[in-house]
Design an enzyme around this catalytic site. Structure first.
Site, PDB file in Angstrom:
ATOM      1  N   ASP A  30      -3.687  -9.081   3.804  1.00  0.00           N
ATOM      2  CA  ASP A  30      -4.582  -8.678   2.715  1.00  0.00           C
ATOM      3  C   ASP A  30      -6.010  -8.486   3.226  1.00  0.00           C
ATOM      4  O   ASP A  30      -6.445  -9.178   4.148  1.00  0.00           O
ATOM      5  CB  ASP A  30      -4.545  -9.768   1.630  1.00  0.00           C
ATOM      6  CG  ASP A  30      -5.023  -9.239   0.291  1.00  0.00           C
ATOM      7  OD1 ASP A  30      -5.248  -8.021   0.164  1.00  0.00           O
ATOM      8  OD2 ASP A  30      -5.186 -10.055  -0.633  1.00  0.00           O
ATOM      9  N   ASN A  78       2.933  -2.516  -5.692  1.00  0.00           N
ATOM     10  CA  ASN A  78       1.901  -1.632  -5.135  1.00  0.00           C
ATOM     11  C   ASN A  78       1.980  -0.196  -5.675  1.00  0.00           C
ATOM     12  O   ASN A  78       1.045   0.592  -5.508  1.00  0.00           O
ATOM     13  CB  ASN A  78       1.953  -1.607  -3.598  1.00  0.00           C
ATOM     14  CG  ASN A  78       1.364  -2.852  -2.955  1.00  0.00           C
ATOM     15  OD1 ASN A  78       1.703  -3.209  -1.834  1.00  0.00           O
ATOM     16  ND2 ASN A  78       0.462  -3.532  -3.652  1.00  0.00           N
TER      17      ASN A  78
END
Ligand code: FPP
Length: 254
Positions: A30, A78
């Site tokens: 991330d 996502n």
């Protein structure tokens, strides 16, 4: 489906001989977007740097003795990102395969893709299949790329399989489910790392992380290099893993 037997609870009861180096690391990469923004660059630039960071990280983990590295490259959630970013990530993966596959294959990396392949393009599916086939005999480290993957999806697909195959209810246990889940070829992750400062699991390896040690760092993914990997591994080595038991030398009163 599984080529080796690493059924559920593979770590249970192993506290006394738990190794100092994790066999399996699960990794949430991330912070690519923020890394790019800090440099006044588009998010996509951060993802590109993220791929390069991953290629470097695989070799470092392998050198330290980690046998399996599972990375969250694209989650079931996502798809909610802007269309431009989703298609950018899809094409980035294709570019990454053509740019790095030969090197990774030469470095002894076995590549496995885990996730729902039904929603990705034929081109990407073929690229995955090619990468898996080319590297299937490599054993230095296994890189499992979780793509269009979600921990809940994984539980659901295993349950569906049970029903489709008419498996009797009494045969469904933790071992059966583990054998029919996407990471059936690997032991459960010993260490779960998330970069980028957030402290959550985000639907990654939900089933398999039952006894994983968690390591969160503020470091943004493209900056996660050798020193940061060693810090995470050192933190892991210092943990006292009990798998629901008690420490070996505990005095039990009464
Ligand atoms: C999270 O950063 C990162 C992702 C959603 C994508 C990670 C993917 C890669 C590094 C590419 C992997 C490619 C291959 C070939 C395996 P973010 O966008 O959420 O960053 P932010 O939190 O700073 O916005």
């Amino acid at each position: 489906m599984s080529e080796t037997s690493h059924a559920a609870g593979s770590s249970a009861g192993a506290a006394a001989e738990a190794p100092a180096v994790p066999r399996h690391v699960a990794l949430v990469m991330d912070g690519n977007g923020r890394w790019a923004r800090k440099r006044f660059m588009p998010r996509f630039f951060g993802h590109k740097q993220g791929v390069d960071a991953l290629v470097r990280a695989v070799n470092v983990f392998a050198d330290r003795g980690v046998e399996y590295l599972t990375v969250f490259a694209f989650s079931s959630e996502n798809w909610k990102r802007p269309t431009e970013e989703v298609s950018g990530l899809m094409s980035l993966v294709l570019v990454a395969v053509s740019k790095y596959l030969t090197k990774m294959a030469g470095d002894g990396v076995r590549i496995r893709i885990v996730g729902d392949r039904s929603a990705v393009s034929d081109k990407l599916r073929q690229a995955w299949e090619h990468a898996e086939k080319l590297t299937q005999d490599n054993r230095r480290i296994t890189l499992a790329v979780a793509f269009n993957y979600g921990g809940r999806w994984d539980v659901v697909q295993a349950c569906r399989r049970a029903i489709e195959q008419g498996v009797p209810a009494e045969q469904i246990d933790e071992q059966w489910l583990s054998r029919n889940m996407a990471l059936s070829f690997a032991p459960d992750p010993d260490l779960f790392i998330r970069t980028g400062g957030e402290m959550r699991i985000s639907n990654f390896v939900l089933w398999q992380a039952a006894y994983s040690e968690l390591f969160f760092t503020e470091c943004l993914w493209p900056d996660f290099g050798e020193a940061e990997i060693d810090a995470a591994l050192a933190a892991f080595a210092a943990r006292d893993r009990r798998f629901g038991g008690i420490a070996p030398n505990t005095v039990v009163a009464g």
